[in-house]
Write an enzyme that holds these catalytic residues in place. Structure first.
Site, short mmCIF file in Angstrom:
data_model
loop_
_atom_site.label_atom_id
_atom_site.label_comp_id
_atom_site.label_asym_id
_atom_site.label_seq_id
_atom_site.Cartn_x
_atom_site.Cartn_y
_atom_site.Cartn_z
N ALA A 77 -8.03 12.87 -6.95
CA ALA A 77 -8.52 12.63 -5.59
C ALA A 77 -7.39 12.89 -4.61
CB ALA A 77 -9.08 11.22 -5.45
N LEU A 78 -6.79 14.07 -4.73
CA LEU A 78 -5.56 14.39 -4.02
C LEU A 78 -5.77 14.56 -2.51
CD1 LEU A 78 -3.95 16.92 -6.53
CD2 LEU A 78 -3.78 14.43 -6.47
N HIS A 79 -4.72 14.23 -1.77
CA HIS A 79 -4.73 14.34 -0.31
C HIS A 79 -3.35 14.76 0.15
CE1 HIS A 79 -2.68 10.48 -0.52
NE2 HIS A 79 -3.71 9.97 -1.17
N GLY B 217 -0.95 13.16 1.34
CA GLY B 217 0.12 12.30 0.86
C GLY B 217 0.68 12.80 -0.46
N HIS B 218 -0.21 13.19 -1.37
CA HIS B 218 0.25 13.77 -2.63
C HIS B 218 0.99 15.07 -2.40
CE1 HIS B 218 -3.29 11.35 -4.17
NE2 HIS B 218 -2.33 10.95 -4.98
N GLU C 142 5.89 5.77 -1.07
CA GLU C 142 6.27 4.41 -0.71
C GLU C 142 5.08 3.55 -0.31
OE1 GLU C 142 9.32 4.55 2.26
OE2 GLU C 142 10.90 4.96 0.79
N LYS C 143 3.88 4.15 -0.19
CA LYS C 143 2.70 3.33 0.11
C LYS C 143 2.51 2.28 -0.97
CE LYS C 143 -1.59 4.54 -0.57
NZ LYS C 143 -2.10 3.30 -1.24
N ARG D 280 -8.51 6.05 -2.28
CA ARG D 280 -9.61 5.13 -2.02
C ARG D 280 -10.17 5.27 -0.61
NH1 ARG D 280 -6.53 2.34 -5.77
NH2 ARG D 280 -7.69 1.37 -7.47
#
Length: 282
Positions: free
Chosen positions: A32-34, A36-37, A150-151, A189
């Site tokens: 479920a990449l976005h 951020g990844h 870091e999330k 999520r």
């Protein structure tokens, strides 16, 4: 981008790269990449000869079956994103037997107490599941450097402690939280939130910014009270916990010491989606 669909194929690939002296960067994911990844792979590409991604939805780090069932699975889209980024050389997609050859269960770890703080209180066994899969992936991929957002700051601390405890020759990098224009920390999520909920959820970031402004100006009990008040009046949101903790020990603090570094941690349920965020306090 090469796609490696089992442990044997991966290990043959890694062996060839090691023989050529390639420096390997690695960032494991649950898909479920976005963006951020993608920021992890951009950071990895700048510091390594070869970058490897993995996608594996790890069942042992979920505390309930429904959360595991609801976790978004978007493999085809994920592959397209990784290819389009130009920063990933190989994607490892292990089967369950590649990670758990005998039983699908976690090992038991001792991380000197940091696993018992915050998420550890609310999600018992979660970090054992995380560490089990990361240890196995590290052994299979054999990276020189690995990258985590870091999330999930507590998870990052756990992985650093895992490498230290097992004496693994891997340098762990924390990559800054990637946020959308409203400040919402990107998360797999988040894809379960409606457009309206995503707008409402920017309140998490706005609250952390306020906490950073209040830092050292008012007391921690006063900050706690203000945060509780904010979410008490936020419809459709339920504050699970807010805490200010020492960045090294992750222990909650009720007083600021000048020689320590602190971070604010916030967990809020928006509908049936659990959102986490944090911010270094400066």
């Amino acid at each position: 981008m090469e796609i490696l669909k089992n442990k044997t194929t991966l290990q043959n690939y890694i062996e060839r790269q090691k023989e050529m002296g390639k420096k390997i960067g690695f960032a494991p994911t649950m898909g479920a990449l976005h963006e951020g990844h993608m920021s992890l792979y951009k950071a990895a590409k700048a510091e390594n000869d070869l970058v490897i991604s993995s996608i594996f939805v790890n069942p042992t780090q979920f505390n309930n079956v429904s959360d595991l069932a609801k976790y978004p699975r978007t493999l085809d889209f994920d592959i397209k994103q990784l290819e389009a980024s130009g920063n990933v050389d190989a994607l490892y997609i292990p089967e369950i037997k590649d990670i758990y050859p005998k039983q699908t269960e976690s090992k038991q770890y001792n991380f000197d107490g940091i696993e018992l703080e915050m998420e550890g209180k609310f999600r018992p066994g979660h970090f054992d599941g995380v560490a089990t899969v990361i240890e196995e992936l590290f052994k299979q991929v054999r990276p020189d450097q690995a990258y985590f957002g870091e999330k999930d700051f507590q998870q990052l601390a756990i992985i650093k402690k895992l490498v230290e405890k097992l004496h693994l020759p891997i340098k762990i990098h924390g990559v800054a939280i990637y946020r959308n224009n409203g400040g919402l920390a990107l998360s797999s999520r988040n894809e379960r939130l409606s457009s309206h909920q995503k707008k409402e959820a920017t309140l998490l970031y706005e609250t952390l910014v306020k906490v950073n402004e209040w830092f050292r100006i008012i007391t921690i009990p006063e900050i706690n009270s203000r945060v509780e008040e904010i979410f008490h009046h936020a419809s459709g949101m339920e504050l699970e916990y807010f805490t200010i903790a020492d960045e090294e020990t992750l222990k909650e603090t009720d007083f600021f010491y000048k020689d320590k570094s602190y971070r604010a941690f916030l967990v809020v349920n928006v509908g049936d989606v659990r959102l986490i965020d944090n911010m270094h306090l400066d």
